[in-house]
Design an enzyme around this catalytic site. Structure first.
Site, PDB file in Angstrom:
ATOM      1  N   SER A 149      -4.569  -2.491 -18.804  1.00 24.83           N
ATOM      2  CA  SER A 149      -5.236  -3.620 -18.140  1.00 24.83           C
ATOM      3  C   SER A 149      -5.792  -4.553 -19.202  1.00 24.83           C
ATOM      4  O   SER A 149      -6.139  -4.119 -20.303  1.00 24.83           O
ATOM      5  CB  SER A 149      -6.386  -3.097 -17.275  1.00 24.83           C
ATOM      6  OG  SER A 149      -7.186  -4.170 -16.825  1.00 24.83           O
ATOM      7  N   TYR A 162     -14.035   1.831 -16.174  1.00 21.50           N
ATOM      8  CA  TYR A 162     -12.656   1.314 -16.048  1.00 21.50           C
ATOM      9  C   TYR A 162     -12.199   0.751 -17.398  1.00 21.50           C
ATOM     10  O   TYR A 162     -11.093   1.027 -17.859  1.00 21.50           O
ATOM     11  CB  TYR A 162     -12.608   0.237 -14.955  1.00 21.50           C
ATOM     12  CG  TYR A 162     -11.208  -0.237 -14.622  1.00 21.50           C
ATOM     13  CD1 TYR A 162     -10.401   0.477 -13.733  1.00 21.50           C
ATOM     14  CD2 TYR A 162     -10.674  -1.391 -15.197  1.00 21.50           C
ATOM     15  CE1 TYR A 162      -9.117   0.049 -13.423  1.00 21.50           C
ATOM     16  CE2 TYR A 162      -9.382  -1.822 -14.902  1.00 21.50           C
ATOM     17  CZ  TYR A 162      -8.615  -1.100 -14.009  1.00 21.50           C
ATOM     18  OH  TYR A 162      -7.324  -1.524 -13.709  1.00 21.50           O
TER      19      TYR A 162
HETATM   20  P1  NAD Z   1      -2.767   0.470  -5.867  1.00 25.43           P
HETATM   21  O1  NAD Z   1      -4.068   0.985  -5.407  1.00 25.43           O
HETATM   22  O2  NAD Z   1      -1.908  -0.264  -4.895  1.00 25.43           O
HETATM   23  O3  NAD Z   1      -1.896   1.633  -6.534  1.00 25.43           O
HETATM   24  C1  NAD Z   1      -2.469   2.685  -7.260  1.00 25.43           C
HETATM   25  C2  NAD Z   1      -1.908   4.002  -6.740  1.00 25.43           C
HETATM   26  O4  NAD Z   1      -2.437   5.076  -7.546  1.00 25.43           O
HETATM   27  C3  NAD Z   1      -2.317   4.275  -5.281  1.00 25.43           C
HETATM   28  O5  NAD Z   1      -1.171   4.534  -4.492  1.00 25.43           O
HETATM   29  C4  NAD Z   1      -3.202   5.499  -5.403  1.00 25.43           C
HETATM   30  O6  NAD Z   1      -3.144   6.365  -4.281  1.00 25.43           O
HETATM   31  C5  NAD Z   1      -2.651   6.168  -6.657  1.00 25.43           C
HETATM   32  N1  NAD Z   1      -3.590   7.132  -7.191  1.00 25.43           N
HETATM   33  C6  NAD Z   1      -4.951   7.015  -7.291  1.00 25.43           C
HETATM   34  N2  NAD Z   1      -5.482   8.154  -7.759  1.00 25.43           N
HETATM   35  C7  NAD Z   1      -4.457   9.018  -7.962  1.00 25.43           C
HETATM   36  C8  NAD Z   1      -4.375  10.352  -8.441  1.00 25.43           C
HETATM   37  N3  NAD Z   1      -5.473  11.031  -8.791  1.00 25.43           N
HETATM   38  N4  NAD Z   1      -3.151  10.913  -8.545  1.00 25.43           N
HETATM   39  C9  NAD Z   1      -2.035  10.242  -8.172  1.00 25.43           C
HETATM   40  N5  NAD Z   1      -2.064   8.978  -7.704  1.00 25.43           N
HETATM   41  C10 NAD Z   1      -3.247   8.379  -7.608  1.00 25.43           C
HETATM   42  O7  NAD Z   1      -3.112  -0.482  -7.118  1.00 25.43           O
HETATM   43  P2  NAD Z   1      -2.184  -1.155  -8.231  1.00 25.43           P
HETATM   44  O8  NAD Z   1      -2.840  -2.414  -8.577  1.00 25.43           O
HETATM   45  O9  NAD Z   1      -0.755  -1.140  -7.875  1.00 25.43           O
HETATM   46  O10 NAD Z   1      -2.466  -0.164  -9.452  1.00 25.43           O
HETATM   47  C11 NAD Z   1      -1.463   0.271 -10.337  1.00 25.43           C
HETATM   48  C12 NAD Z   1      -1.993   0.245 -11.748  1.00 25.43           C
HETATM   49  O11 NAD Z   1      -2.171  -1.112 -12.161  1.00 25.43           O
HETATM   50  C13 NAD Z   1      -3.361   0.914 -11.932  1.00 25.43           C
HETATM   51  O12 NAD Z   1      -3.333   1.719 -13.107  1.00 25.43           O
HETATM   52  C14 NAD Z   1      -4.296  -0.252 -12.102  1.00 25.43           C
HETATM   53  O13 NAD Z   1      -5.444   0.094 -12.856  1.00 25.43           O
HETATM   54  C15 NAD Z   1      -3.405  -1.239 -12.817  1.00 25.43           C
HETATM   55  N6  NAD Z   1      -3.829  -2.643 -12.771  1.00 25.43           N
HETATM   56  C16 NAD Z   1      -3.822  -3.341 -11.611  1.00 25.43           C
HETATM   57  C17 NAD Z   1      -4.218  -4.669 -11.605  1.00 25.43           C
HETATM   58  C18 NAD Z   1      -4.244  -5.491 -10.345  1.00 25.43           C
HETATM   59  O14 NAD Z   1      -4.673  -6.657 -10.384  1.00 25.43           O
HETATM   60  N7  NAD Z   1      -3.803  -4.960  -9.226  1.00 25.43           N
HETATM   61  C19 NAD Z   1      -4.606  -5.295 -12.797  1.00 25.43           C
HETATM   62  C20 NAD Z   1      -4.599  -4.557 -13.969  1.00 25.43           C
HETATM   63  C21 NAD Z   1      -4.191  -3.229 -13.949  1.00 25.43           C
END
Ligand code: NAD
Length: 283
Positions: A149, A162
């Site tokens: 991130s 985070y």
């Molecule tokens: P999301 O919530 O749609 O997807 C994250 C998934 O991780 C979910 O399906 C959740 O159930 C799963 N998860 C959570 N805890 C878990 C565990 N203990 N074991 C297995 N699975 C687990 O969100 P996203 O935005 O698609 O997130 C994906 C990645 O992108 C994350 O690492 C997040 O930190 C990162 N990210 C997202 C953004 C954004 O703007 N959405 C920005 C920077 C980084």
């Protein structure tokens, strides 16, 4: 340049943690459209079943495996690896992507810190350490993509656990790539995915419509694939609000705190507000 036609191809295998939603699900669908066998690891049997159905619609049920796996549990990741190898033989793409962002503060109780570090950081460390040796040993080319991130690089105030977790993902993935490129005969490369603002389960809150500033998960995955094809390690995604030059200046300012001997997070320090503004404008 990375020749992805040797990696993202029919019958090869992709494992995606956090693959039931958001960026992970979009990646799972992308790999499925290319004919790969796709393994999604996530939490919640119903959510997984729904995601598996959506992925199978792209490739066929026999090419999809959904396994309930808590990535903060090393034994669960090890069990996942055994199941995947038993069913599909080898792993070519590992995307350590599961992430959570419950609110934390420096002195908030342990639960948020433990959960975030367990999932976001140790999930990536243990995912890589569990699958990596087998991926290297089979000798075929492959990728390990870890989702970091911008908050792990510019570390804005707000959610320190985070930031710590994502900063750790950056450092771990950098060390991983160094290790991989110095492994004789190894054909695995590592990549750090740095999403911008993406409209997903993590960022949605109560909103149902994508805010104009956000990218979709699919845009993010398209950018990720293009970047890996170009040979990029750092997959620094823009969004509809923040273009790459802005990210570059924000990152340069952050490292400048050390070089210029400013206080940490000076970008958010009132004494530096004018100077940061001028820096951002290139003055
Ligand atoms: P999301 O919530 O749609 O997807 C994250 C998934 O991780 C979910 O399906 C959740 O159930 C799963 N998860 C959570 N805890 C878990 C565990 N203990 N074991 C297995 N699975 C687990 O969100 P996203 O935005 O698609 O997130 C994906 C990645 O992108 C994350 O690492 C997040 O930190 C990162 N990210 C997202 C953004 C954004 O703007 N959405 C920005 C920077 C980084």
């Amino acid at each position: 340049m990375t020749d992805l036609t040797d990696i993202i191809k029919p019958s090869n295998v992709a494992v995606i943690t956090g693959g039931a939603s958001g960026i992970g699900l979009a990646a799972a669908k992308h790999f499925a459209t290319q004919g790969m066998n796709v393994v999604i690891a996530d939490l919640g049997a119903d959510r997984l079943a729904e995601a598996a159905k959506a992925v199978a619609a792209m490739s066929g049920e026999d090419r999809v495996m959904a396994v309930e796996t808590d990535v903060s549990d090393k034994a669960a990741l090890q069990a996942l690896e055994r199941q995947v190898v038993q069913r599909f033989g080898k792993v070519h793409v590992l995307m350590n992507n599961a992430g959570i962002g419950p609110e934390t503060s420096i002195f908030s109780d342990d639960s948020g810190w433990d959960a975030i570090l367990g999932v976001n950081l140790m999930g990536v460390v243990n995912g890589t350490r569990t699958f990596g040796p087998g991926m290297l040993a089979h000798g075929e080319p492959g990728l390990i993509i870890n989702t970091g991130s911008k908050q792990g690089i510019t570390t804005p105030p707000g959610n320190p656990a985070y930031n710590v977790s994502k900063s750790g993902v950056k450092v771990f993935t950098e060390a991983l790539e160094h290790e991989l490129r110095n492994t004789k005969g190894g054909k695995i490369s590592a990549h750090l995915l740095i999403p911008g603002f993406v409209f997903t389960g993590l960022t949605k809150g109560d909103r149902t419509d994508k805010p104009a500033a956000a990218w979709t998960p699919e845009q993010t995955v398209d950018f990720m694939i293009e970047s890996i094809e170009k040979g990029d390690f750092y997959i620094l995604c823009p969004d509809n609000d923040v273009a790459r030059p802005v990210d570059e200046r924000r990152m340069a300012w952050a490292i400048g705190d050390i070089i210029e001997n400013r206080p940490p997070l000076s970008r958010w320090h009132p004494d530096y507000a004018e100077r940061f503004k001028a820096f951002l404008e290139g003055k």
